[in-house]
Write a protein that holds these residues in place. Structure first.
Motif, PDB file in Angstrom:
ATOM      1  N   LEU A 293       0.784  -1.272  -0.201  1.00  0.00           N
ATOM      2  CA  LEU A 293       0.013  -0.229  -0.104  1.00  0.00           C
ATOM      3  C   LEU A 293       0.826   1.306   0.059  1.00  0.00           C
ATOM      4  CD1 LEU A 293      -2.609  -0.774   2.529  1.00  0.00           C
ATOM      5  CD2 LEU A 293      -2.740  -1.292   0.040  1.00  0.00           C
ATOM      6  N   ASP A 294       2.244   1.152   0.061  1.00  0.00           N
ATOM      7  CA  ASP A 294       2.997   2.349   0.288  1.00  0.00           C
ATOM      8  C   ASP A 294       2.842   3.545  -0.921  1.00  0.00           C
ATOM      9  OD1 ASP A 294       6.169   0.698  -0.330  1.00  0.00           O
ATOM     10  OD2 ASP A 294       4.030   0.361  -1.288  1.00  0.00           O
ATOM     11  N   ASN A 295       2.350   3.037  -1.952  1.00  0.00           N
ATOM     12  CA  ASN A 295       2.418   4.123  -3.204  1.00  0.00           C
ATOM     13  C   ASN A 295       0.731   4.625  -3.125  1.00  0.00           C
ATOM     14  OD1 ASN A 295       5.025   3.862  -3.824  1.00  0.00           O
ATOM     15  ND2 ASN A 295       4.418   2.054  -5.200  1.00  0.00           N
ATOM     16  N   TYR A 296       0.159   4.390  -2.189  1.00  0.00           N
ATOM     17  CA  TYR A 296      -1.257   4.833  -2.376  1.00  0.00           C
ATOM     18  C   TYR A 296      -1.884   5.474  -1.087  1.00  0.00           C
ATOM     19  CZ  TYR A 296      -0.960   1.297  -5.809  1.00  0.00           C
ATOM     20  OH  TYR A 296      -0.540   0.563  -6.904  1.00  0.00           O
ATOM     21  N   PRO A 297      -2.670   6.320  -1.348  1.00  0.00           N
ATOM     22  CA  PRO A 297      -3.352   6.983  -0.308  1.00  0.00           C
ATOM     23  C   PRO A 297      -4.432   6.132   0.163  1.00  0.00           C
ATOM     24  CG  PRO A 297      -4.271   7.867  -2.041  1.00  0.00           C
ATOM     25  CD  PRO A 297      -3.079   7.175  -2.484  1.00  0.00           C
TER      26      PRO A 297
ATOM     27  N   ARG B 186     -22.911   6.414   2.077  1.00  0.00           N
ATOM     28  CA  ARG B 186     -21.669   6.646   2.596  1.00  0.00           C
ATOM     29  C   ARG B 186     -20.847   7.938   2.488  1.00  0.00           C
ATOM     30  NH1 ARG B 186     -18.449   1.367   0.851  1.00  0.00           N
ATOM     31  NH2 ARG B 186     -18.717   2.379  -1.343  1.00  0.00           N
ATOM     32  N   GLU B 187     -20.014   8.435   3.451  1.00  0.00           N
ATOM     33  CA  GLU B 187     -19.541   9.718   3.578  1.00  0.00           C
ATOM     34  C   GLU B 187     -17.869   9.682   4.178  1.00  0.00           C
ATOM     35  OE1 GLU B 187     -21.175  12.084   6.598  1.00  0.00           O
ATOM     36  OE2 GLU B 187     -20.754  10.712   8.207  1.00  0.00           O
ATOM     37  N   PHE B 188     -17.325  10.548   3.704  1.00  0.00           N
ATOM     38  CA  PHE B 188     -15.841  10.564   3.922  1.00  0.00           C
ATOM     39  C   PHE B 188     -15.656  10.842   5.441  1.00  0.00           C
ATOM     40  CE2 PHE B 188     -11.322  11.418   3.442  1.00  0.00           C
ATOM     41  CZ  PHE B 188     -11.234  12.437   4.216  1.00  0.00           C
ATOM     42  N   VAL B 189     -14.659  10.032   5.866  1.00  0.00           N
ATOM     43  CA  VAL B 189     -14.267  10.175   7.326  1.00  0.00           C
ATOM     44  C   VAL B 189     -12.866  10.989   7.377  1.00  0.00           C
ATOM     45  CG1 VAL B 189     -13.752   9.243   9.600  1.00  0.00           C
ATOM     46  CG2 VAL B 189     -15.689   8.511   8.260  1.00  0.00           C
ATOM     47  N   ALA B 190     -11.947  10.218   6.789  1.00  0.00           N
ATOM     48  CA  ALA B 190     -10.486  10.638   7.039  1.00  0.00           C
ATOM     49  C   ALA B 190      -9.648   9.874   6.016  1.00  0.00           C
ATOM     50  CB  ALA B 190      -9.816  10.224   8.350  1.00  0.00           C
ATOM     51  N   ALA B 191      -8.469  10.538   5.435  1.00  0.00           N
ATOM     52  CA  ALA B 191      -7.484   9.972   4.477  1.00  0.00           C
ATOM     53  C   ALA B 191      -6.058  10.391   4.935  1.00  0.00           C
ATOM     54  CB  ALA B 191      -7.905  10.340   3.225  1.00  0.00           C
ATOM     55  N   ILE B 192      -5.128   9.509   4.566  1.00  0.00           N
ATOM     56  CA  ILE B 192      -3.702   9.848   4.718  1.00  0.00           C
ATOM     57  C   ILE B 192      -2.920   9.543   3.403  1.00  0.00           C
ATOM     58  CG2 ILE B 192      -3.258   7.202   5.628  1.00  0.00           C
ATOM     59  CD1 ILE B 192      -1.317   8.662   7.548  1.00  0.00           C
ATOM     60  N   SER B 193      -1.999  10.331   2.975  1.00  0.00           N
ATOM     61  CA  SER B 193      -1.508  10.287   1.817  1.00  0.00           C
ATOM     62  C   SER B 193      -0.547   9.054   1.827  1.00  0.00           C
ATOM     63  CB  SER B 193      -0.561  11.537   1.662  1.00  0.00           C
ATOM     64  OG  SER B 193       0.524  11.589   2.493  1.00  0.00           O
ATOM     65  N   ALA B 194      -0.011   8.803   0.709  1.00  0.00           N
ATOM     66  CA  ALA B 194       0.749   7.844   0.420  1.00  0.00           C
ATOM     67  C   ALA B 194       2.337   7.441   1.143  1.00  0.00           C
ATOM     68  CB  ALA B 194       1.321   7.518  -1.216  1.00  0.00           C
TER      69      ALA B 194
ATOM     70  N   VAL C 278      -5.777   9.321  12.006  1.00  0.00           N
ATOM     71  CA  VAL C 278      -5.570   8.396  10.818  1.00  0.00           C
ATOM     72  C   VAL C 278      -4.136   8.131  10.809  1.00  0.00           C
ATOM     73  CG1 VAL C 278      -5.809  10.033   8.946  1.00  0.00           C
ATOM     74  CG2 VAL C 278      -6.143   7.479   8.670  1.00  0.00           C
ATOM     75  N   SER C 279      -3.677   6.797  10.543  1.00  0.00           N
ATOM     76  CA  SER C 279      -2.491   6.584  10.680  1.00  0.00           C
ATOM     77  C   SER C 279      -2.117   5.424   9.666  1.00  0.00           C
ATOM     78  CB  SER C 279      -1.774   6.385  12.015  1.00  0.00           C
ATOM     79  OG  SER C 279      -2.344   5.165  12.605  1.00  0.00           O
ATOM     80  N   ARG C 280      -0.827   5.119   9.373  1.00  0.00           N
ATOM     81  CA  ARG C 280      -0.481   3.879   8.518  1.00  0.00           C
ATOM     82  C   ARG C 280       0.861   3.461   8.998  1.00  0.00           C
ATOM     83  NH1 ARG C 280      -1.022   5.675   2.703  1.00  0.00           N
ATOM     84  NH2 ARG C 280      -0.144   3.766   2.199  1.00  0.00           N
ATOM     85  N   ASP C 281       1.122   2.140   8.634  1.00  0.00           N
ATOM     86  CA  ASP C 281       2.202   1.404   9.077  1.00  0.00           C
ATOM     87  C   ASP C 281       2.411   0.615   7.550  1.00  0.00           C
ATOM     88  OD1 ASP C 281       4.237  -0.156   9.697  1.00  0.00           O
ATOM     89  OD2 ASP C 281       3.576  -0.447  11.867  1.00  0.00           O
ATOM     90  N   ASP C 282       3.312   1.137   6.818  1.00  0.00           N
ATOM     91  CA  ASP C 282       3.630   0.299   5.431  1.00  0.00           C
ATOM     92  C   ASP C 282       4.167  -0.860   5.553  1.00  0.00           C
ATOM     93  OD1 ASP C 282       3.682   3.524   3.750  1.00  0.00           O
ATOM     94  OD2 ASP C 282       2.010   2.123   4.021  1.00  0.00           O
TER      95      ASP C 282
ATOM     96  N   ARG D  10      -6.461   6.597  -5.120  1.00  0.00           N
ATOM     97  CA  ARG D  10      -5.498   6.804  -6.281  1.00  0.00           C
ATOM     98  C   ARG D  10      -4.964   8.324  -6.115  1.00  0.00           C
ATOM     99  NH1 ARG D  10     -10.093   4.536 -10.554  1.00  0.00           N
ATOM    100  NH2 ARG D  10     -11.249   5.880  -9.362  1.00  0.00           N
ATOM    101  N   ARG D  11      -5.912   9.324  -6.344  1.00  0.00           N
ATOM    102  CA  ARG D  11      -5.029  10.610  -6.092  1.00  0.00           C
ATOM    103  C   ARG D  11      -5.185  11.400  -4.874  1.00  0.00           C
ATOM    104  NH1 ARG D  11      -7.890  12.750 -11.781  1.00  0.00           N
ATOM    105  NH2 ARG D  11      -9.446  11.386 -10.832  1.00  0.00           N
ATOM    106  N   TRP D  12      -4.328  11.774  -4.338  1.00  0.00           N
ATOM    107  CA  TRP D  12      -4.557  12.458  -2.827  1.00  0.00           C
ATOM    108  C   TRP D  12      -5.176  13.826  -3.092  1.00  0.00           C
ATOM    109  CZ3 TRP D  12      -5.033  11.822   1.788  1.00  0.00           C
ATOM    110  CH2 TRP D  12      -4.476  13.131   2.551  1.00  0.00           C
TER     111      TRP D  12
END
Length: 124
Positions: free
Chosen positions: A29-33, A45-53, A70-74, A100-102
């Motif tokens: 997933l490291d190349n994708y938001p 359905r509604e948007f809550v949060a997003a994190i960039s790639a 929001v967080s991520r661990d690639d 796809r696109r931030w």
């Protein structure tokens, strides 16, 4: 093909916290938001949060700003949503998705892989 599985949902009292996790398989997933959305009963359905790639940028809906993180661990191929000070209005099925696109991270149409969702219920 990407498979996403959400976990961590449940029943919590108002003011409580939950941490949702999204585990991905089939692709790194490291190349994708990554995004989180929710669908409340009877609502769209509604948007809550997003994190960039890169993880360097985040975005929140106004209704959760200041309460959710929001967080991520690639390395683990996961994305998390820490939800604090939950309100009954947060009751919904929560979905994670691969974007796809931030620049359009808040738009559902920008996400092409979705998990099955996890139920969050907040009692008053």
């Amino acid at each position: 093909q990407v498979q996403l599985v959400e976990s961590g949902g449940g029943l919590v009292q108002a003011g409580g916290s939950l941490r949702l996790s999204c585990a991905a398989s089939g692709r790194a997933l490291d190349n994708y938001p990554m995004g989180w959305f929710r669908r409340a009963p009877g609502a769209v359905r509604e948007f809550v949060a997003a994190i960039s790639a890169s993880g360097g940028m985040v975005r929140y809906s106004e209704s959760v700003k200041g309460r959710f993180l929001v967080s991520r661990d690639d390395a683990k191929n996961t994305a998390d949503l820490q939800m604090n000070n939950l309100e009954p209005e947060d009751t919904a099925v929560y979905y994670c998705a691969v974007g796809r696109r931030w620049s359009r991270a808040a738009q559902e149409s920008e996400y092409n892989y979705w998990g099955q969702g996890t139920q969050v219920t907040v009692s008053s």
